[in-house]
Design a protein around this motif. Sequence first.
Motif, PDB file in Angstrom:
ATOM      1  N   PRO A   6       8.438 -48.211 -73.868  1.00 40.91           N
ATOM      2  CA  PRO A   6       8.156 -49.343 -72.974  1.00 40.91           C
ATOM      3  C   PRO A   6       6.668 -49.634 -72.871  1.00 40.91           C
ATOM      4  O   PRO A   6       6.264 -50.733 -72.490  1.00 40.91           O
ATOM      5  N   PHE A   7       5.851 -48.631 -73.219  1.00 41.09           N
ATOM      6  CA  PHE A   7       4.402 -48.771 -73.116  1.00 41.09           C
ATOM      7  C   PHE A   7       3.759 -48.835 -74.502  1.00 41.09           C
ATOM      8  O   PHE A   7       4.344 -48.414 -75.498  1.00 41.09           O
ATOM      9  N   SER A   8       2.549 -49.323 -74.536  1.00 41.90           N
ATOM     10  CA  SER A   8       1.787 -49.403 -75.777  1.00 41.90           C
ATOM     11  C   SER A   8       1.174 -48.054 -76.128  1.00 41.90           C
ATOM     12  O   SER A   8       0.834 -47.264 -75.241  1.00 41.90           O
ATOM     13  N   GLY A   9       1.026 -47.797 -77.423  1.00 41.63           N
ATOM     14  CA  GLY A   9       0.289 -46.620 -77.860  1.00 41.63           C
ATOM     15  C   GLY A   9      -1.207 -46.884 -77.937  1.00 41.63           C
ATOM     16  O   GLY A   9      -1.997 -45.959 -78.111  1.00 41.63           O
ATOM     17  N   ARG A  10      -1.586 -48.154 -77.791  1.00 38.88           N
ATOM     18  CA  ARG A  10      -3.001 -48.526 -77.939  1.00 38.88           C
ATOM     19  C   ARG A  10      -3.697 -48.413 -76.595  1.00 38.88           C
ATOM     20  O   ARG A  10      -3.801 -49.375 -75.832  1.00 38.88           O
ATOM     21  N   TRP A  11      -4.199 -47.212 -76.287  1.00 38.38           N
ATOM     22  CA  TRP A  11      -4.830 -46.945 -74.997  1.00 38.38           C
ATOM     23  C   TRP A  11      -5.669 -45.672 -75.115  1.00 38.38           C
ATOM     24  O   TRP A  11      -5.565 -44.926 -76.076  1.00 38.38           O
ATOM     25  N   HIS A  12      -6.474 -45.430 -74.122  1.00 35.76           N
ATOM     26  CA  HIS A  12      -7.135 -44.131 -73.963  1.00 35.76           C
ATOM     27  C   HIS A  12      -7.474 -43.940 -72.496  1.00 35.76           C
ATOM     28  O   HIS A  12      -7.405 -44.887 -71.706  1.00 35.76           O
ATOM     29  N   GLU A  13      -7.810 -42.705 -72.116  1.00 37.21           N
ATOM     30  CA  GLU A  13      -8.029 -42.392 -70.710  1.00 37.21           C
ATOM     31  C   GLU A  13      -9.500 -42.155 -70.390  1.00 37.21           C
ATOM     32  O   GLU A  13      -9.832 -41.423 -69.460  1.00 37.21           O
ATOM     33  N   ALA A  14     -10.403 -42.784 -71.138  1.00 35.57           N
ATOM     34  CA  ALA A  14     -11.840 -42.642 -70.861  1.00 35.57           C
ATOM     35  C   ALA A  14     -12.492 -44.017 -70.700  1.00 35.57           C
ATOM     36  O   ALA A  14     -13.591 -44.263 -71.183  1.00 35.57           O
ATOM     37  N   VAL A  15     -11.794 -44.896 -69.995  1.00 42.85           N
ATOM     38  CA  VAL A  15     -12.317 -46.237 -69.718  1.00 42.85           C
ATOM     39  C   VAL A  15     -13.351 -46.157 -68.596  1.00 42.85           C
ATOM     40  O   VAL A  15     -13.054 -45.630 -67.527  1.00 42.85           O
ATOM     41  N   LEU A  36     -14.145 -38.731 -75.914  1.00 45.93           N
ATOM     42  CA  LEU A  36     -15.582 -38.854 -76.176  1.00 45.93           C
ATOM     43  C   LEU A  36     -15.931 -38.321 -77.564  1.00 45.93           C
ATOM     44  O   LEU A  36     -16.805 -38.863 -78.254  1.00 45.93           O
ATOM     45  N   ALA A  37     -15.241 -37.261 -77.994  1.00 41.41           N
ATOM     46  CA  ALA A  37     -15.472 -36.721 -79.332  1.00 41.41           C
ATOM     47  C   ALA A  37     -15.073 -37.728 -80.400  1.00 41.41           C
ATOM     48  O   ALA A  37     -15.759 -37.882 -81.416  1.00 41.41           O
ATOM     49  N   MET A  38     -13.968 -38.420 -80.188  1.00 38.00           N
ATOM     50  CA  MET A  38     -13.577 -39.469 -81.137  1.00 38.00           C
ATOM     51  C   MET A  38     -14.621 -40.585 -81.159  1.00 38.00           C
ATOM     52  O   MET A  38     -14.956 -41.114 -82.224  1.00 38.00           O
ATOM     53  N   ALA A  39     -15.132 -40.933 -79.988  1.00 36.10           N
ATOM     54  CA  ALA A  39     -16.182 -41.949 -79.933  1.00 36.10           C
ATOM     55  C   ALA A  39     -17.428 -41.487 -80.677  1.00 36.10           C
ATOM     56  O   ALA A  39     -18.243 -42.303 -81.114  1.00 36.10           O
ATOM     57  N   TYR A  73     -17.355 -32.647 -80.830  1.00 35.15           N
ATOM     58  CA  TYR A  73     -16.893 -32.000 -79.608  1.00 35.15           C
ATOM     59  C   TYR A  73     -18.057 -31.358 -78.858  1.00 35.15           C
ATOM     60  O   TYR A  73     -18.127 -31.421 -77.624  1.00 35.15           O
ATOM     61  N   ILE A  74     -18.963 -30.746 -79.609  1.00 36.14           N
ATOM     62  CA  ILE A  74     -20.162 -30.173 -78.983  1.00 36.14           C
ATOM     63  C   ILE A  74     -20.965 -31.272 -78.307  1.00 36.14           C
ATOM     64  O   ILE A  74     -21.406 -31.143 -77.156  1.00 36.14           O
ATOM     65  N   ASP A  75     -21.143 -32.387 -79.019  1.00 38.57           N
ATOM     66  CA  ASP A  75     -21.919 -33.508 -78.478  1.00 38.57           C
ATOM     67  C   ASP A  75     -21.268 -34.076 -77.219  1.00 38.57           C
ATOM     68  O   ASP A  75     -21.961 -34.422 -76.248  1.00 38.57           O
ATOM     69  N   THR A 102     -14.996 -53.266 -65.899  1.00 37.02           N
ATOM     70  CA  THR A 102     -14.730 -52.242 -66.904  1.00 37.02           C
ATOM     71  C   THR A 102     -15.513 -52.528 -68.174  1.00 37.02           C
ATOM     72  O   THR A 102     -15.891 -53.663 -68.443  1.00 37.02           O
ATOM     73  N   TRP A 103     -15.736 -51.457 -68.955  1.00 35.59           N
ATOM     74  CA  TRP A 103     -16.489 -51.556 -70.209  1.00 35.59           C
ATOM     75  C   TRP A 103     -15.715 -50.898 -71.346  1.00 35.59           C
ATOM     76  O   TRP A 103     -14.763 -50.152 -71.125  1.00 35.59           O
ATOM     77  N   HIS A 104     -16.195 -51.159 -72.576  1.00 36.45           N
ATOM     78  CA  HIS A 104     -15.730 -50.386 -73.721  1.00 36.45           C
ATOM     79  C   HIS A 104     -16.155 -48.927 -73.539  1.00 36.45           C
ATOM     80  O   HIS A 104     -17.165 -48.637 -72.892  1.00 36.45           O
ATOM     81  N   ILE A 105     -15.411 -47.999 -74.139  1.00 38.49           N
ATOM     82  CA  ILE A 105     -15.836 -46.605 -74.140  1.00 38.49           C
ATOM     83  C   ILE A 105     -17.167 -46.510 -74.881  1.00 38.49           C
ATOM     84  O   ILE A 105     -17.324 -47.077 -75.960  1.00 38.49           O
ATOM     85  N   PRO A 106     -18.177 -45.866 -74.302  1.00 40.97           N
ATOM     86  CA  PRO A 106     -19.473 -45.780 -74.979  1.00 40.97           C
ATOM     87  C   PRO A 106     -19.444 -44.774 -76.123  1.00 40.97           C
ATOM     88  O   PRO A 106     -18.632 -43.844 -76.134  1.00 40.97           O
ATOM     89  N   CYS A 107     -20.306 -44.980 -77.094  1.00 33.96           N
ATOM     90  CA  CYS A 107     -20.450 -44.084 -78.245  1.00 33.96           C
ATOM     91  C   CYS A 107     -21.869 -43.496 -78.230  1.00 33.96           C
ATOM     92  O   CYS A 107     -22.758 -44.042 -77.567  1.00 33.96           O
ATOM     93  N   PRO A 108     -22.103 -42.412 -78.968  1.00 38.57           N
ATOM     94  CA  PRO A 108     -23.452 -41.822 -78.969  1.00 38.57           C
ATOM     95  C   PRO A 108     -24.527 -42.790 -79.471  1.00 38.57           C
ATOM     96  O   PRO A 108     -25.627 -42.826 -78.926  1.00 38.57           O
ATOM     97  N   GLU A 109     -24.196 -43.566 -80.494  1.00 33.49           N
ATOM     98  CA  GLU A 109     -25.156 -44.498 -81.078  1.00 33.49           C
ATOM     99  C   GLU A 109     -24.602 -45.914 -80.978  1.00 33.49           C
ATOM    100  O   GLU A 109     -23.475 -46.135 -80.522  1.00 33.49           O
ATOM    101  N   THR A 110     -25.378 -46.869 -81.462  1.00 38.22           N
ATOM    102  CA  THR A 110     -24.916 -48.261 -81.427  1.00 38.22           C
ATOM    103  C   THR A 110     -23.774 -48.492 -82.413  1.00 38.22           C
ATOM    104  O   THR A 110     -22.984 -49.424 -82.247  1.00 38.22           O
ATOM    105  N   THR A 111     -23.664 -47.641 -83.434  1.00 32.05           N
ATOM    106  CA  THR A 111     -22.535 -47.719 -84.357  1.00 32.05           C
ATOM    107  C   THR A 111     -21.256 -47.360 -83.608  1.00 32.05           C
ATOM    108  O   THR A 111     -21.189 -46.326 -82.947  1.00 32.05           O
ATOM    109  N   ARG A 112     -20.252 -48.224 -83.714  1.00 30.69           N
ATOM    110  CA  ARG A 112     -19.012 -47.999 -82.994  1.00 30.69           C
ATOM    111  C   ARG A 112     -18.040 -47.168 -83.818  1.00 30.69           C
ATOM    112  O   ARG A 112     -17.861 -47.387 -85.009  1.00 30.69           O
ATOM    113  N   ASN A 113     -17.423 -46.186 -83.168  1.00 28.46           N
ATOM    114  CA  ASN A 113     -16.354 -45.407 -83.782  1.00 28.46           C
ATOM    115  C   ASN A 113     -15.053 -45.700 -83.038  1.00 28.46           C
ATOM    116  O   ASN A 113     -15.063 -45.999 -81.843  1.00 28.46           O
TER     117      ASN A 113
END
Length: 520
Positions: free
Chosen positions: A180-189, A249-252, A275-277, A339-350
């Motif tokens: 019933p729900f979408s798989g396109r989500w994350h819990e770090a919004v 955050l590690a994926m980002a 993961y360390i980062d 709300t914002w996009h999940i932030p990444c370490p650099e300007t390059t988006r992952n």
Amino acid sequence: MGRHHHRISGTTTPGATGAGPSRTNPSDLTRRRLFGGAGAAVLAAALAGCTGGGQLAEKSASAGSGGGGLQWWDQFRPLTKMLQDDLFAPFMKAHPGVTVERRQMDAPDLGQALQVGRRSNQMPDVHSLAGLGGVSPAALVSEGWFQPIGKLADFAGSPVGELLYDGLHRFNGEVYSFPPFSGRWHEAVPWVNTAMLKQAGVDPEEEPGTWDKLREIARKVTTGNDSGAYGIVVPSKETEYLRALVERLAMAAGAPGPGNVDWATGDYVYDSQPYIDAIEFLVSLQKDKVVHPASASMGARDARARWAAGQAGIYLWGAWFIGGLRVDEPEAVERGVGTWHIPCPETTRNFVYSPPSSGTFWVSDQSKQAGTAAELMLQMTTKEFQTSLAEAMDQPPALAAEVIGQAQVHDAYRTCVANFQEDVRIGPVPEVGNPGVWQVLAEMRDIHPNLGDIVQSVLTGASTDVGGQLRRFNDQISAERERALKVVREEKGVEVDLKAWVFGNWDRKKDYGQQDYAGR
């Protein structure tokens, strides 16, 4: 039952309980207790804790007998009015003589109540899996918990028919559930108090984008208000919240996903640099003194209440955040939320990776009203219900991309769902590619300290050796998987090996679709 090594979407039932989905409220059930049964003390505690003194046995006696109303148990507190008005009431009107009796519980209580119901032959007709600690639906199917529903109602021909996966919804050719729900989500919004940001001279519409920019905004909020509020709240009492946050955050930061596995080799990657980062980023927020000082004693719902009270400007959580606010702290929504996009370490988006959404509701094998239950569940696949589900502003519905345009939702929720379309890709799931995987995962023993434990120990100052702890955990969980593989192969005769975790045709930039499994 830990989920640090084998979480799939269905085992972390999407949707909110007021405190978020079950992944932030894990039951402490063990596999032995789940499949072997709970002791008398656990049964008594569950009855008293879930039902206010033992009414469960009396009120749900009809669940396994076919008499009385159709019993429905779940943990979706913010969806209560919507389920009643847009699902149950119309169905009962169209089916005279049918009554639906819903019982909503917090996830841990629901998990224990299901244990009680299973042992006493008092299961509800329909229930979610919240509180069962992350056990694979395939394992429960193999234990005989559910009835197939594909021949009772046309789920394959429904609007979500293309989202049905072997190993998630379909087992041995039979449909048992649906997404019933979408798989396109994350819990770090990142959810933000727009009024507080403006007071600190920050434009809520100007997204931070990077971790450093988020730190800068958190510092401005901490120093730019006269109420003693902090820039961010990071509830650290619940290790499951921390595990999920760090994984995202590690994926980002470039880690593969979902599943904490390098799909090129099948190896776990908990000890990799992303993961360390991610953990060091959370540590940096503490060093900046921008984290609410009571964070260590907060659960996820506690943190939302503190955020709603204006004690923190930023909170990283899931899409259900605003739906929960609307139910429990509506004044915070009126004050201003963005709300914002999940932030990444650099300007390059992952990209962030999620598995396809698994089944949320299942028909008990004890139900004598399976046909009625299946027809009721089928109504959840319609565009009308999916629009209502979006309007509850909880977990995005399966048809989010189709219905969000006409849904009456807060702008921040609409933005959140749009951001998911940009930021999230559907990743591979080993259980779909090889049904023997779930037996390996069920055989694997929990490893502690796990990822959530490690993050908690670092944030509370109990440990500083991030890299060392992650390496030990990665080595231990890798060895445990090897042990489980050997047991399943040699003692159960299941054909499965490490190759089940290898997806050589995985493209980081694309969804891993059903057709990709055959081409691996």
